[in-house]
Motif scaffolding. Structure first.
Motif, PDB file in Angstrom:
ATOM      1  N   ILE A  54     -18.086 -29.251  41.299  1.00 46.62           N
ATOM      2  CA  ILE A  54     -18.723 -28.283  40.411  1.00 46.62           C
ATOM      3  C   ILE A  54     -18.126 -26.905  40.670  1.00 46.62           C
ATOM      4  N   ARG A  55     -17.760 -26.212  39.597  1.00 49.07           N
ATOM      5  CA  ARG A  55     -17.276 -24.832  39.694  1.00 49.07           C
ATOM      6  C   ARG A  55     -18.006 -23.981  38.663  1.00 49.07           C
ATOM      7  N   ASP A  56     -18.041 -22.672  38.934  1.00 45.36           N
ATOM      8  CA  ASP A  56     -18.550 -21.767  37.904  1.00 45.36           C
ATOM      9  C   ASP A  56     -17.503 -21.646  36.808  1.00 45.36           C
ATOM     10  N   ALA A  57     -17.852 -21.014  35.711  1.00 45.96           N
ATOM     11  CA  ALA A  57     -16.970 -20.954  34.550  1.00 45.96           C
ATOM     12  C   ALA A  57     -15.647 -20.257  34.851  1.00 45.96           C
ATOM     13  N   THR A 100     -16.624 -23.245  44.397  1.00 44.74           N
ATOM     14  CA  THR A 100     -16.518 -24.697  44.277  1.00 44.74           C
ATOM     15  C   THR A 100     -17.545 -25.370  45.172  1.00 44.74           C
ATOM     16  N   TRP A 101     -18.198 -26.369  44.632  1.00 47.60           N
ATOM     17  CA  TRP A 101     -19.174 -27.173  45.365  1.00 47.60           C
ATOM     18  C   TRP A 101     -18.786 -28.637  45.221  1.00 47.60           C
ATOM     19  N   LEU A 102     -18.647 -29.339  46.346  1.00 48.48           N
ATOM     20  CA  LEU A 102     -18.281 -30.750  46.350  1.00 48.48           C
ATOM     21  C   LEU A 102     -19.461 -31.597  46.795  1.00 48.48           C
ATOM     22  N   ALA A 103     -19.551 -32.805  46.250  1.00 49.66           N
ATOM     23  CA  ALA A 103     -20.642 -33.698  46.645  1.00 49.66           C
ATOM     24  C   ALA A 103     -20.179 -35.144  46.619  1.00 49.66           C
ATOM     25  N   GLU A 104     -20.720 -35.913  47.541  1.00 48.13           N
ATOM     26  CA  GLU A 104     -20.544 -37.353  47.542  1.00 48.13           C
ATOM     27  C   GLU A 104     -21.852 -37.996  47.110  1.00 48.13           C
ATOM     28  N   ALA A 105     -21.750 -39.155  46.477  1.00 44.20           N
ATOM     29  CA  ALA A 105     -22.931 -39.867  46.003  1.00 44.20           C
ATOM     30  C   ALA A 105     -22.950 -41.277  46.597  1.00 44.20           C
TER      31      ALA A 105
END
Length: 265
Positions: free
Chosen positions: A85-88, A93-98
């Protein structure tokens, strides 16, 4: 051209997505939006109670894009990151695992990927747990204990790298100071990256369990097949991650028979 008369709070919310003043504002807004989306998923758990994590994560990414984020899944960063996820303006930047919540060890594998493979300069990251069995709140508390007490050291597959894992996760109590409350669907902790920097991780959980006991559910063939898929996934995950052998092979056989009756005609 007519102007939109939007409430000030809505304009401020949109601004935090498009041009957030700082990373903390970006993260606060993002976490609120993720919590909103996962709450909606829980209200539709009859549609996602046995889906794999890729399908669920794709829906979260789509929902975040509709809210103005630059949200992508399966992006490359020393491997394939589940959610980026990034802002416009791509300043933050934000990273995630699921992971699906079938085994604490299997969820830990996702965390190992996140901390020791993907994050570099990121200061914030996330772990999304999709819980499709009963007891989501208990699982979240058990996951908190698994990390904060060092129970991860019992995971057989990291026995040769315990010291490295301790560096990342065996921190002072302050790192795990946010004990999940009775009805909390998340908790935060701080991990140490291999480059010696720190990253603040938020662990979210979505309660996607769906196995109603009303009369119509008892005759729902689709629901019965879905529960068979969950049971097989649970057995196989426990076997692979925990070395827990199935207690009764006949149970697996019956689940496979229910899922694929055409092969047993």
């Amino acid at each position: 051209m007519s102007q939109l008369n939007l409430p000030p709070e809505l304009l401020a919310s949109l601004a935090n997505v498009i041009t957030p003043f700082n990373e903390e504002q970006f993260i606060d807004k993002l976490y609120g939006d993720i919590n909103f989306i996962m709450t909606d998923l829980e209200r539709s758990s009859n549609k996602y109670y046995c889906d794999d994590e890729d399908k669920i994560t794709n829906l979260i990414a789509l929902s975040l894009r509709m809210k103005g984020y630059d949200a992508t899944e399966q992006t490359n960063s020393n491997g394939t990151v589940d959610l980026t996820i990034r802002d416009a303006q791509s300043r933050f930047t934000w990273l995630a695992e699921a992971k699906r919540g079938y085994s604490l060890n299997s969820v830990f594998e996702g965390l190992l990927q996140l901390i020791t493979r993907y994050v570099k300069r990121e200061q914030y990251a996330g772990l999304l747990i999709y819980h499709q069995k009963p007891g989501a709140m208990t699982f979240l508390k058990d996951w908190y204990t698994y990390l904060s007490s060092g129970n991860y050291k019992n995971y057989e597959k990291i026995k040769d790298r315990i010291d490295e894992c301790n560096k990342c996760f065996n921190l002072s109590p302050v790192a795990y100071s946010m004990i999940p409350a009775a009805n909390s669907h998340f908790f935060d902790f701080t991990a140490v990256k291999p480059n010696d920097g720190t990253v603040k991780v938020r662990c979210f959980i979505a309660d996607l369990h769906f196995n109603p006991m009303d009369k119509s559910a008892g005759t729902n063939a689709s629901l019965a097949m879905g529960q068979c898929k969950i049971s097989i996934t649970d057995i196989c995950t426990q076997w692979e991650s925990d070395g827990q052998l199935p207690s009764d092979a006949n149970i697996i056989f019956q689940h496979l028979k229910n899922l694929h009756p055409e092969y047993f005609a």
